[in-house]
Design a protein around this motif. Structure first.
Motif, mmCIF file in Angstrom:
data_model
loop_
_atom_site.group_PDB
_atom_site.id
_atom_site.type_symbol
_atom_site.label_atom_id
_atom_site.label_comp_id
_atom_site.label_asym_id
_atom_site.label_seq_id
_atom_site.Cartn_x
_atom_site.Cartn_y
_atom_site.Cartn_z
ATOM 1 N N LEU A 24 -47.393 -2.553 -51.946
ATOM 2 C CA LEU A 24 -46.573 -1.464 -52.462
ATOM 3 C C LEU A 24 -45.457 -1.152 -51.476
ATOM 4 C CD1 LEU A 24 -46.074 0.781 -54.547
ATOM 5 C CD2 LEU A 24 -47.628 2.216 -53.210
ATOM 6 N N ALA A 25 -44.228 -1.147 -51.955
ATOM 7 C CA ALA A 25 -43.067 -0.777 -51.145
ATOM 8 C C ALA A 25 -42.479 0.499 -51.730
ATOM 9 C CB ALA A 25 -42.035 -1.887 -51.140
ATOM 10 N N ILE A 26 -42.412 1.546 -50.933
ATOM 11 C CA ILE A 26 -41.872 2.835 -51.361
ATOM 12 C C ILE A 26 -40.533 3.041 -50.660
ATOM 13 C CG2 ILE A 26 -42.246 5.317 -51.441
ATOM 14 C CD1 ILE A 26 -45.269 4.698 -51.193
ATOM 15 N N HIS A 27 -39.497 3.344 -51.435
ATOM 16 C CA HIS A 27 -38.161 3.565 -50.899
ATOM 17 C C HIS A 27 -37.864 5.065 -50.912
ATOM 18 C CE1 HIS A 27 -37.053 -0.732 -51.050
ATOM 19 N NE2 HIS A 27 -37.907 -0.740 -52.064
ATOM 20 N N VAL A 28 -37.486 5.589 -49.768
ATOM 21 C CA VAL A 28 -37.135 7.004 -49.648
ATOM 22 C C VAL A 28 -35.817 7.117 -48.892
ATOM 23 C CG1 VAL A 28 -39.547 7.770 -49.703
ATOM 24 C CG2 VAL A 28 -38.450 7.338 -47.512
ATOM 25 N N SER A 29 -35.201 8.276 -48.980
ATOM 26 C CA SER A 29 -33.976 8.535 -48.232
ATOM 27 C C SER A 29 -33.997 9.966 -47.715
ATOM 28 C CB SER A 29 -32.743 8.286 -49.098
ATOM 29 O OG SER A 29 -32.783 9.094 -50.242
ATOM 30 N N SER A 30 -33.151 10.213 -46.755
ATOM 31 C CA SER A 30 -33.062 11.544 -46.162
ATOM 32 C C SER A 30 -32.141 12.414 -47.010
ATOM 33 C CB SER A 30 -32.508 11.437 -44.738
ATOM 34 O OG SER A 30 -32.284 12.713 -44.197
ATOM 35 N N ASN A 31 -32.478 13.689 -47.140
ATOM 36 C CA ASN A 31 -31.622 14.608 -47.876
ATOM 37 C C ASN A 31 -30.822 15.513 -46.936
ATOM 38 O OD1 ASN A 31 -33.525 16.440 -46.981
ATOM 39 N ND2 ASN A 31 -34.212 17.061 -49.013
ATOM 40 N N ARG A 32 -30.801 15.171 -45.671
ATOM 41 C CA ARG A 32 -30.022 15.964 -44.702
ATOM 42 C C ARG A 32 -28.528 15.798 -44.977
ATOM 43 N NH1 ARG A 32 -32.647 17.370 -39.556
ATOM 44 N NH2 ARG A 32 -34.796 16.668 -39.676
ATOM 45 N N ILE A 33 -27.801 16.893 -44.893
ATOM 46 C CA ILE A 33 -26.355 16.823 -45.052
ATOM 47 C C ILE A 33 -25.637 17.040 -43.723
ATOM 48 C CG2 ILE A 33 -26.378 17.454 -47.485
ATOM 49 C CD1 ILE A 33 -25.670 20.311 -46.626
ATOM 50 N N ALA A 34 -26.402 17.397 -42.705
ATOM 51 C CA ALA A 34 -25.849 17.595 -41.367
ATOM 52 C C ALA A 34 -26.992 17.536 -40.352
ATOM 53 C CB ALA A 34 -25.135 18.942 -41.263
ATOM 54 N N ALA A 35 -26.610 17.364 -39.088
ATOM 55 C CA ALA A 35 -27.600 17.366 -38.008
ATOM 56 C C ALA A 35 -26.942 17.924 -36.753
ATOM 57 C CB ALA A 35 -28.120 15.961 -37.751
ATOM 58 N N ASN A 36 -27.757 18.477 -35.879
ATOM 59 C CA ASN A 36 -27.242 19.006 -34.617
ATOM 60 C C ASN A 36 -27.196 17.900 -33.570
ATOM 61 O OD1 ASN A 36 -27.027 21.557 -35.678
ATOM 62 N ND2 ASN A 36 -29.021 22.202 -34.939
ATOM 63 N N CYS A 37 -26.141 17.890 -32.783
ATOM 64 C CA CYS A 37 -26.000 16.928 -31.695
ATOM 65 C C CYS A 37 -27.104 17.191 -30.669
ATOM 66 C CB CYS A 37 -24.632 17.069 -31.041
ATOM 67 S SG CYS A 37 -24.404 16.029 -29.585
ATOM 68 N N PRO A 38 -27.822 16.156 -30.222
ATOM 69 C CA PRO A 38 -28.888 16.366 -29.249
ATOM 70 C C PRO A 38 -28.373 16.751 -27.862
ATOM 71 C CG PRO A 38 -28.635 14.036 -29.691
ATOM 72 C CD PRO A 38 -27.735 14.764 -30.642
ATOM 73 N N TYR A 39 -27.072 16.565 -27.599
ATOM 74 C CA TYR A 39 -26.514 16.858 -26.282
ATOM 75 C C TYR A 39 -25.862 18.235 -26.210
ATOM 76 C CZ TYR A 39 -27.329 11.903 -25.869
ATOM 77 O OH TYR A 39 -27.917 10.672 -25.877
ATOM 78 N N CYS A 40 -25.005 18.569 -27.202
ATOM 79 C CA CYS A 40 -24.296 19.848 -27.139
ATOM 80 C C CYS A 40 -24.812 20.865 -28.151
ATOM 81 C CB CYS A 40 -22.794 19.632 -27.335
ATOM 82 S SG CYS A 40 -22.313 19.167 -29.008
ATOM 83 N N GLY A 41 -25.609 20.418 -29.140
ATOM 84 C CA GLY A 41 -26.184 21.329 -30.115
ATOM 85 C C GLY A 41 -25.278 21.686 -31.277
ATOM 86 N N GLN A 42 -24.049 21.170 -31.300
ATOM 87 C CA GLN A 42 -23.115 21.468 -32.377
ATOM 88 C C GLN A 42 -23.518 20.725 -33.653
ATOM 89 O OE1 GLN A 42 -20.405 23.592 -32.327
ATOM 90 N NE2 GLN A 42 -21.246 24.195 -30.347
ATOM 91 N N PRO A 43 -23.443 21.390 -34.812
ATOM 92 C CA PRO A 43 -23.768 20.704 -36.065
ATOM 93 C C PRO A 43 -22.636 19.765 -36.484
ATOM 94 C CG PRO A 43 -23.110 22.946 -36.516
ATOM 95 C CD PRO A 43 -23.152 22.801 -35.014
ATOM 96 N N SER A 44 -22.994 18.672 -37.150
ATOM 97 C CA SER A 44 -22.006 17.735 -37.657
ATOM 98 C C SER A 44 -22.472 17.199 -39.007
ATOM 99 C CB SER A 44 -21.815 16.563 -36.689
ATOM 100 O OG SER A 44 -20.932 15.612 -37.250
ATOM 101 N N SER A 45 -21.520 17.054 -39.933
ATOM 102 C CA SER A 45 -21.827 16.458 -41.225
ATOM 103 C C SER A 45 -21.096 15.127 -41.403
ATOM 104 C CB SER A 45 -21.444 17.411 -42.358
ATOM 105 O OG SER A 45 -20.068 17.710 -42.295
ATOM 106 N N ARG A 46 -20.416 14.684 -40.367
ATOM 107 C CA ARG A 46 -19.681 13.412 -40.413
ATOM 108 C C ARG A 46 -20.658 12.264 -40.157
ATOM 109 N NH1 ARG A 46 -14.843 11.673 -36.374
ATOM 110 N NH2 ARG A 46 -14.531 9.602 -37.239
ATOM 111 N N ILE A 47 -20.759 11.349 -41.117
ATOM 112 C CA ILE A 47 -21.705 10.240 -40.993
ATOM 113 C C ILE A 47 -21.090 9.122 -40.160
ATOM 114 C CG2 ILE A 47 -22.960 8.455 -42.264
ATOM 115 C CD1 ILE A 47 -23.280 10.450 -44.531
#
Length: 83
Positions: A24-47
């Motif tokens: 069985l192979a299950i395909h999923v994807s992330s529903n995140r539209i943004a994430a915080n930078c691990p270094y400065c903490g600023q949010p970004s939605s640019r992929i």
């Protein structure tokens, strides 16, 4: 199926499933539209990039009988703090 996927990670969404070599192979994807930078903490939605992760062993069963494919986006920090 959606409820099972949500137990793994609340940001995953069920896309589809199929049989590959009787596994069985299950395909999923992330529903995140943004994430915080691990270094400065600023949010970004640019992929920056999108990649596919393949997991072939589930922690609970400890056998390589099924696959989980996760489509993951990597976000690019737009902060001016970096040269």
């Amino acid at each position: 199926m959606e409820e099972v996927i949500q137990l793994l990670d609340m940001h995953l969404v069920y896309d589809s499933h199929e049989l590959i070599d009787n596994k069985l192979a299950i395909h999923v994807s992330s529903n995140r539209i943004a994430a915080n930078c691990p270094y400065c903490g600023q949010p970004s939605s640019r992929i920056h990039s999108i990649y596919m992760k393949k997991f072939s062993r589930f922690a609970r069963t400890r056998k390589q009988s099924d696959y989980l494919f996760v489509k993951q986006e990597i976000f690019l920090c737009e902060s001016k703090l970096y040269p």
